[in-house]
Write a protein that holds these residues in place. Sequence first.
Motif, mmCIF file in Angstrom:
data_model
loop_
_atom_site.group_PDB
_atom_site.id
_atom_site.type_symbol
_atom_site.label_atom_id
_atom_site.label_comp_id
_atom_site.label_asym_id
_atom_site.label_seq_id
_atom_site.Cartn_x
_atom_site.Cartn_y
_atom_site.Cartn_z
ATOM 1 N N LEU A 1 61.869 93.241 65.978
ATOM 2 C CA LEU A 1 62.872 92.183 66.068
ATOM 3 C C LEU A 1 63.549 91.926 64.729
ATOM 4 C CD1 LEU A 1 61.190 89.419 68.277
ATOM 5 C CD2 LEU A 1 63.044 90.956 68.935
ATOM 6 N N LEU A 2 64.839 91.579 64.803
ATOM 7 C CA LEU A 2 65.583 91.097 63.650
ATOM 8 C C LEU A 2 65.787 89.595 63.792
ATOM 9 C CD1 LEU A 2 68.414 93.781 63.311
ATOM 10 C CD2 LEU A 2 66.461 93.475 61.787
ATOM 11 N N VAL A 3 65.611 88.873 62.699
ATOM 12 C CA VAL A 3 65.984 87.466 62.647
ATOM 13 C C VAL A 3 67.318 87.392 61.903
ATOM 14 C CG1 VAL A 3 65.361 85.167 61.840
ATOM 15 C CG2 VAL A 3 63.591 86.733 62.660
ATOM 16 N N CYS A 4 68.306 86.736 62.524
ATOM 17 C CA CYS A 4 69.673 86.777 62.006
ATOM 18 C C CYS A 4 70.239 85.386 61.785
ATOM 19 C CB CYS A 4 70.602 87.506 62.986
ATOM 20 S SG CYS A 4 70.082 89.163 63.448
ATOM 21 N N ASP A 5 71.112 85.277 60.785
ATOM 22 C CA ASP A 5 71.981 84.122 60.665
ATOM 23 C C ASP A 5 73.001 84.258 61.787
ATOM 24 O OD1 ASP A 5 73.421 81.958 59.853
ATOM 25 O OD2 ASP A 5 74.226 82.876 58.038
ATOM 26 N N ALA B 1 68.923 83.342 65.128
ATOM 27 C CA ALA B 1 68.764 84.015 66.410
ATOM 28 C C ALA B 1 67.955 85.282 66.197
ATOM 29 C CB ALA B 1 70.123 84.348 67.023
ATOM 30 N N SER B 2 67.287 85.752 67.251
ATOM 31 C CA SER B 2 66.527 86.996 67.178
ATOM 32 C C SER B 2 67.075 87.982 68.194
ATOM 33 C CB SER B 2 65.040 86.747 67.428
ATOM 34 O OG SER B 2 64.832 86.280 68.754
ATOM 35 N N ILE B 3 66.966 89.259 67.849
ATOM 36 C CA ILE B 3 67.433 90.335 68.723
ATOM 37 C C ILE B 3 66.675 91.595 68.324
ATOM 38 C CG2 ILE B 3 69.343 90.934 67.185
ATOM 39 C CD1 ILE B 3 71.024 91.628 69.649
ATOM 40 N N ASP C 1 68.919 96.815 70.232
ATOM 41 C CA ASP C 1 70.066 96.142 70.836
ATOM 42 C C ASP C 1 71.095 95.734 69.784
ATOM 43 O OD1 ASP C 1 68.957 96.469 73.299
ATOM 44 O OD2 ASP C 1 68.229 94.408 73.492
ATOM 45 N N PHE C 2 70.626 95.355 68.599
ATOM 46 C CA PHE C 2 71.552 94.996 67.526
ATOM 47 C C PHE C 2 72.440 96.183 67.164
ATOM 48 C CE2 PHE C 2 72.724 94.782 63.049
ATOM 49 C CZ PHE C 2 73.267 93.508 62.951
ATOM 50 N N LEU C 3 71.823 97.351 66.977
ATOM 51 C CA LEU C 3 72.589 98.541 66.607
ATOM 52 C C LEU C 3 73.468 99.049 67.740
ATOM 53 C CD1 LEU C 3 69.887 100.483 64.554
ATOM 54 C CD2 LEU C 3 71.822 99.145 63.688
#
Length: 270
Positions: free
Chosen positions: A233-237, A251-253, A257-259
């Motif tokens: 998981l990535l934690v994002c601004d 937010a997390s993704i 899916d992010f890429l």
Amino acid sequence: NKWYYHMGLEDGTGIFCSCDLDGKNTKTIGEFSHSFFWRTLFFDNSCVVVTKDDIFDEETYEWTGTISGIYRYHFDTGEAELLCSEKEADDLSYDIYGRYNNQLIYQEKTGESYELRFMDLETKKITQPLENYDIFTGMVSDNFFVGNVREEDGYKVIELNLDTGECKTVMENLEHAVDLFWDSEIKVMTYVDNSSERFHYETCQYSESGETVLVREGGEDFYLAPIAATGDLLVCDYGSDWEEDRDFDLASISKEDFLAGKNNWTVLEY
């Protein structure tokens, strides 16, 4: 297996404290009367911080500047060890980016530019790996330092191999600095595209072959800039911060899916 935190007191002083992970067994470690910048580097029994002590005129109480330095605070003894001398200026004179082996990697303001420096935390020897580079922001990941470099007509992004000293230009001719996230699995740069009349952002992925590929783009409601990773998981601004009254949202993704440019993130409650 403990939380460590700093607490300001009503008399203007401060203390470092610790407690168990469940919040119990609170303990005062020792005094530390400085305020400090948000970024903190944790070691086994210590942390490194950039202090930020504001100066006010004794008669008018107007703010006149800031005194900043780099300290290492020892949790086992309560000692506050000064690593980089305190400087008085109209802004912070230092920033800390990370550590590699026993090296503290930090930034020091000299005149109008910001220089990258390494300090051996055992011998206190300081080296300057990059000459004539004005480092604006940066981060350390694995054996790399990646940062935004200010130039006369804009910015560029560099990647410095901390083992070999090899420095590569990742992206250049940028109007503004970019949001960087670098780890062993994903290296991305997120920035606002100012050629568009409306708010529009783009995220590019950097590959080991030196290529940059556009992987995400969108408007302010779809802005995601990674700041941390945990597992897959990535934690994002999350969202545009151009509006002054906007709260800081996370937010997390998944990395996959992010890429892939998907928008199936989960807003984090805190």
